[in-house]
Design an enzyme around this catalytic site. Structure first.
Site, PDB file in Angstrom:
ATOM      1  CG  HIS F  14      -0.411   0.387   2.516  1.00 28.16           C
ATOM      2  ND1 HIS F  14      -1.178   0.904   3.528  1.00 28.16           N
ATOM      3  CD2 HIS F  14       0.852   0.311   3.006  1.00 28.16           C
ATOM      4  CE1 HIS F  14      -0.403   1.123   4.585  1.00 28.16           C
ATOM      5  NE2 HIS F  14       0.822   0.789   4.298  1.00 28.16           N
ATOM      6  CB  CYS F  33       3.935   5.779   4.918  1.00 27.80           C
ATOM      7  SG  CYS F  33       4.567   5.055   6.423  1.00 27.80           S
ATOM      8  CG  HIS F  39       5.343   0.755   2.737  1.00 29.23           C
ATOM      9  ND1 HIS F  39       4.645   1.909   2.414  1.00 29.23           N
ATOM     10  CD2 HIS F  39       4.872   0.365   3.950  1.00 29.23           C
ATOM     11  CE1 HIS F  39       3.819   2.200   3.402  1.00 29.23           C
ATOM     12  NE2 HIS F  39       3.930   1.284   4.338  1.00 29.23           N
ATOM     13  CG  HIS F  41       2.398  -3.270   6.399  1.00 27.78           C
ATOM     14  ND1 HIS F  41       3.512  -2.957   7.126  1.00 27.78           N
ATOM     15  CD2 HIS F  41       1.873  -2.085   6.013  1.00 27.78           C
ATOM     16  CE1 HIS F  41       3.638  -1.633   7.203  1.00 27.78           C
ATOM     17  NE2 HIS F  41       2.666  -1.082   6.528  1.00 27.78           N
ATOM     18  CG  ASP F  79      -3.186 -12.953   0.178  1.00 25.13           C
ATOM     19  OD1 ASP F  79      -2.275 -12.336   0.757  1.00 25.13           O
ATOM     20  OD2 ASP F  79      -3.116 -14.167  -0.103  1.00 25.13           O
ATOM     21  CG  HIS F  80       0.115 -12.285  -2.544  1.00 24.73           C
ATOM     22  ND1 HIS F  80      -0.303 -12.923  -1.404  1.00 24.73           N
ATOM     23  CD2 HIS F  80       1.433 -12.596  -2.677  1.00 24.73           C
ATOM     24  CE1 HIS F  80       0.711 -13.605  -0.891  1.00 24.73           C
ATOM     25  NE2 HIS F  80       1.780 -13.413  -1.629  1.00 24.73           N
ATOM     26  CD  GLU F 124      -0.287   0.012   8.902  1.00 29.01           C
ATOM     27  OE1 GLU F 124      -1.012   0.707   8.190  1.00 29.01           O
ATOM     28  OE2 GLU F 124       0.729   0.474   9.485  1.00 29.01           O
TER      29      GLU F 124
END
Lengths: 135, 135, 135, 135, 135, 135
Positions: F14, F33, F39, F41, F79-80, F124
């Protein structure tokens, strides 16, 4: 050859300080960890023993017995103590994680009823640990 | 209303001891925790703030700013200290997890740039913790 | 010979993709991990150094200094970055955990002020990790 | 040579008991763990494979494939089972962590599509684990 | 009002099964968890008590005493047992995490020497837990 | 009234960025960020449902069914993925932990076959999390 690990914890205070150096040198080397009144940790000790599982009981060493030896030889001497001044076998030792792993090794290596000591890991915090294998 | 939690850690020594009681009474109440030289912990502090996420940045409070306030108001005063004697705002306080959670609350409740303090949890070890919600 | 481990974390995005293969081959090999916009992890890096504790300070290497070197040589280059395109020393490298452990090793092995590098472990998640020992 | 570790979990019941010994001997050796109706654990299995990362995909073995093999050869046989009586490949084996690590090794060592098996660690609880390296 | 939490663990086997339903219905509802020989978990129990810290000792309840009560009223009855058949106070109860949290509450609520029971959380695994607050 | 919590994880990239602000303002607010390439998590989502355990099966909601709903309504979409651009229900949302907890709540609150949604916690990292209770 199989390896078995028992994890135990204790809480203690310590101070990083070498009495043979000046106060100024100690502060430079150890910073906050040199606070004369000490600071503390929840230490985690992981003891690994290796050997061949016995055909009789399927074990290298009974984990309950291993725990008893660790309590008797190490934990009851260091738990809720100030490591620099209240532990016989740490007399004259700077209580870094490195030195604790060596000293705990010496306390255990001839005290195991079965199996052979392979490694002792001492964690001071979730980020810092040391381990010793008698090398 | 959303809640946000920041987790920080510090290491300190303390001693459970009420100076208004006799040594004998202190030993009876606190056992090993009454050791005059102290013992220590890796403390975990979890600070929860609530409020409405701003439309401008999607946050209740910036986690970096929240961390800065916690460091400034709490951590730098207690990290690598002996809690009974080296912390102004703990003067005269028996440093149980219960009392630390109340004192840390008092240090933070009027210091937040945004959001409102909801809860402070103080963990002494993986098995023991206390939390306070200003009730 | 004692071993000491420092654990550090960083957050980054990456994509598993070999630019020398077709898009179709990449999708077959990597599945969801081939998403062109990437996905991400909270990486955990555990650096283990070995040596003999110094008589002067009881340490193999000061954990604060070790942390500084890891931050300087690795973390500040990869934290909050997209690993495939924004990190000089990962240019042309498929950023699997295996390859990260090798590249991080190369970044650290001649940079330690004391002790010798023994192992670098890179964890992508609580279930997946890789480690390299320079063998 | 790089090492890669996959962590998986399963839940099972077991009883520590050697049918060739008397009930009395079993109780003496195993204590509470000898309860005829069994007790149970959330087991954690960590499988480490080593090899050279391929130039084509940067991997020693695809972690998804590795997971599939572990599920197929181990987990689906032991998950939610009573280990003493419901698992073919544990027939006649006292299900200590030591013996499980050996038996799981035998189930995997010739089943990996790529890489070579290096270690299997079986944790019964946060305090107790065993590992085997085929030595 | 401050809250204090004590975490304890035990290992047990159980089976999800309602004896008033047919075998077929039980299999449909519970799947693998209905295995007649049972499966098992390392259970984690977190007991939270609230009250006002005493001026005399700074505590709501002594964590050692709290631990003793939890051991005496709960853990010694369930540790290393098959929960469906070997625990008096679980007779006739389907041992889901939900029901365990209620039954453990009943065992503790009138047994605390100080403070008032606020919450009992029972975790079956790292992914599954239940908690009860007497509501 | 009992509460039950299911923990699930996903990995995603994100970027914290408000497209209605200037690049300069975004950099000031979000710092690292705000990296345009993002980046990532390993997110942890903990969903808590409350209700009365059924007499028939001893459950508020079957944890397997609860998991299926969470996968279907949330995980398979995020996801991913890169959360800012590849998730329908996050269109136009700054993907802070606060906002994710609200959006995940909206995805689940009317989708549960049994029980009532009580809380969604989105972590996170080990230090940062947010939770929402529909207040």
């Amino acid at each position: 050859m199989v390896y078995i690990t028992r994890r135990v914890t204790f809480s203690a205070a310590h101070r990083l300080h070498n009495p043979e150096l000046s106060d100024e040198e100690n502060r430079q080397i150890y910073g906050l960890c040199n606070n004369p009144m000490g600071h503390g940790h929840n230490y985690v000790v992981e003891v690994t023993v290796h050997g061949e599982p016995s055909l009789r009981d399927g074990m290298i060493i009974d984990l309950g017995e291993l725990n008893d030896v660790i309590q008797d030889r190490i934990i009851k001497h260091v738990d809720h103590k100030f490591l620099n001044h209240q532990v016989d076998f740490l007399e004259g030792v700077i209580p870094t994680a490195e030195n604790l792993s060596i000293k705990f090794w010496e306390r255990l290596k001839d005290a195991l009823p079965r199996g052979e000591l392979y490694e002792i890991r001492v964690s001071e915090s979730e980020n810092n640990s040391a381990f010793y294998r008698g090398e």
